[in-house]
Design an enzyme around this catalytic site. Structure first.
Site, PDB file in Angstrom:
ATOM      1  N   PHE A 182      47.652  33.885  33.555  1.00 26.40           N
ATOM      2  CA  PHE A 182      47.068  34.510  34.747  1.00 26.40           C
ATOM      3  C   PHE A 182      45.891  33.683  35.233  1.00 26.40           C
ATOM      4  CE2 PHE A 182      44.771  36.223  31.137  1.00 26.40           C
ATOM      5  CZ  PHE A 182      43.457  36.244  31.552  1.00 26.40           C
ATOM      6  N   CYS A 183      45.527  33.915  36.506  1.00 29.69           N
ATOM      7  CA  CYS A 183      44.371  33.248  37.117  1.00 29.69           C
ATOM      8  C   CYS A 183      43.859  34.165  38.230  1.00 29.69           C
ATOM      9  CB  CYS A 183      44.755  31.876  37.644  1.00 29.69           C
ATOM     10  SG  CYS A 183      46.054  31.908  38.906  1.00 29.69           S
ATOM     11  N   THR A 184      42.944  33.677  39.033  1.00 32.29           N
ATOM     12  CA  THR A 184      42.289  34.530  40.027  1.00 32.29           C
ATOM     13  C   THR A 184      43.269  35.071  41.063  1.00 32.29           C
ATOM     14  OG1 THR A 184      40.275  33.213  39.760  1.00 32.29           O
ATOM     15  CG2 THR A 184      40.389  34.686  41.664  1.00 32.29           C
TER      16      THR A 184
END
Length: 309
Positions: A182-184
């Site tokens: 996951f990331c922003t």
């Protein structure tokens, strides 16, 4: 997103799309003219692999920009997330031409060819609760410092360029696992899954729409998120419902600081924080103190924020 945040004066659009954008250079000028003419500020990155950016403006101006982009066949269907801000979160507008819209530095990584399985926000909890899943935060250390998912692995990278080497160094630990990243906003983990898939891993997943979509769609009572989510604008962070968070930036090192960091004896506004105090010299702090003095004087005079603050 709460009704309260939707009533704030600035609409923020975080957007990206991997696409075959061969004519990306020709989009720079019309996008710059549209944004500057409409009072939009932020950054848009254009490359042969697509578009990426976060911008803010009035709701009408942002809607005009999105309509312009969606009219481009290669860009139509962008990953797009909205939030709202009480103040303009950017200082200027930049439309830049780049080699990559998110820099990994690895040749021939193409999310249009091979990418992990997209997992909607509503299904993310089930995946990351599976004991057979290893959850990896693909963001950098200054972002993970103020929030991440429970039990997520933090590679502690300084830049996204370091992520491929981290994966290579931990291949044995990833074997036989479901790999959830996951990331922003979704763009880094999408490219990260393309890289990991290219190494021969099959069970690779990523959070569709990123943390921002999760915080927007998943109620706080059901959330596995801990802390706040760092964002690359003057809001610094957002929380559940995409409300503006409590984190601030240390103007000495540009890293986020939580309210408890300001209680540290190592914190001095505009001069130092617990993250950077031991990395700076007395001469640095003297220079920052003089800059902070000028910032305060400018505020007293009613001037715009001093350059460098």
């Amino acid at each position: 997103m709460t009704d309260h945040t939707a009533n704030l004066p600035f609409k923020v659009a975080a957007l990206y799309r991997f696409a075959r954008l061969e004519h990306y250079q020709s989009l720079q000028e019309p996008l710059a003219q549209l944004c500057c003419g409409a009072g939009i500020k932020g950054t848009l990155l254009l490359a042969g692999e697509g578009i990426n950016g976060t911008v803010a403006g009035s709701a009408e101006a942002i809607d005009r920009l999105v309509a312009f982009l969606e009219a481009e066949p290669a860009i139509a269907g962008m990953e797009l997330k909205y939030s709202y801000a009480s103040d303009m979160p950017f200082k200027r507008m930049k439309v830049r031409l780049k080699k990559e819209i998110v820099t990994m530095g690895v040749e021939d990584i193409d999310p249009l060819q091979s990418v992990g399985t997209y997992v909607p926000a509503q299904e993310w909890n089930a995946l990351i609760s599976d004991p057979g899943t290893i959850v990896i935060d693909t963001r950098n250390d200054y972002e993970t410092a103020i929030g991440t998912f429970a039990n997520a692995v933090d590679p502690q990278t300084k830049t996204f360029r370091e992520f491929p080497q981290w994966v290579e160094n931990h291949r044995d630990e990833l074997e036989g696992k479901k790999i959830a990243m996951f990331c922003t906003g979704g763009i880094r983990c999408e490219k990260a899954t393309a890289f990991v898939k290219g190494l021969g891993f099959d069970d690779v997943f990523h959070l569709k729409g990123g943390i921002l979509k999760y915080l927007e769609d998943v109620p706080a009572a059901e959330s596995r998120w801990e802390g706040e989510c760092f964002v690359f604008d003057e809001r610094v962070s957002v929380g559940h419902g995409l409300v503006e968070g409590d984190a601030e930036l240390c103007h000495a090192c540009r890293n986020p600081i939580a309210p408890e960091d300001k209680l540290s004896p190592l914190f001095a506004e505009g001069i130092s924080c617990p993250n950077c105090y031991h990395e700076r010299t007395d001469a640095d702090r003297a220079r920052f103190a003089e800059r902070q003095k000028q910032v305060k004087l400018a505020k007293l005079r009613g001037e715009k924020q001093h350059i460098g603050s």
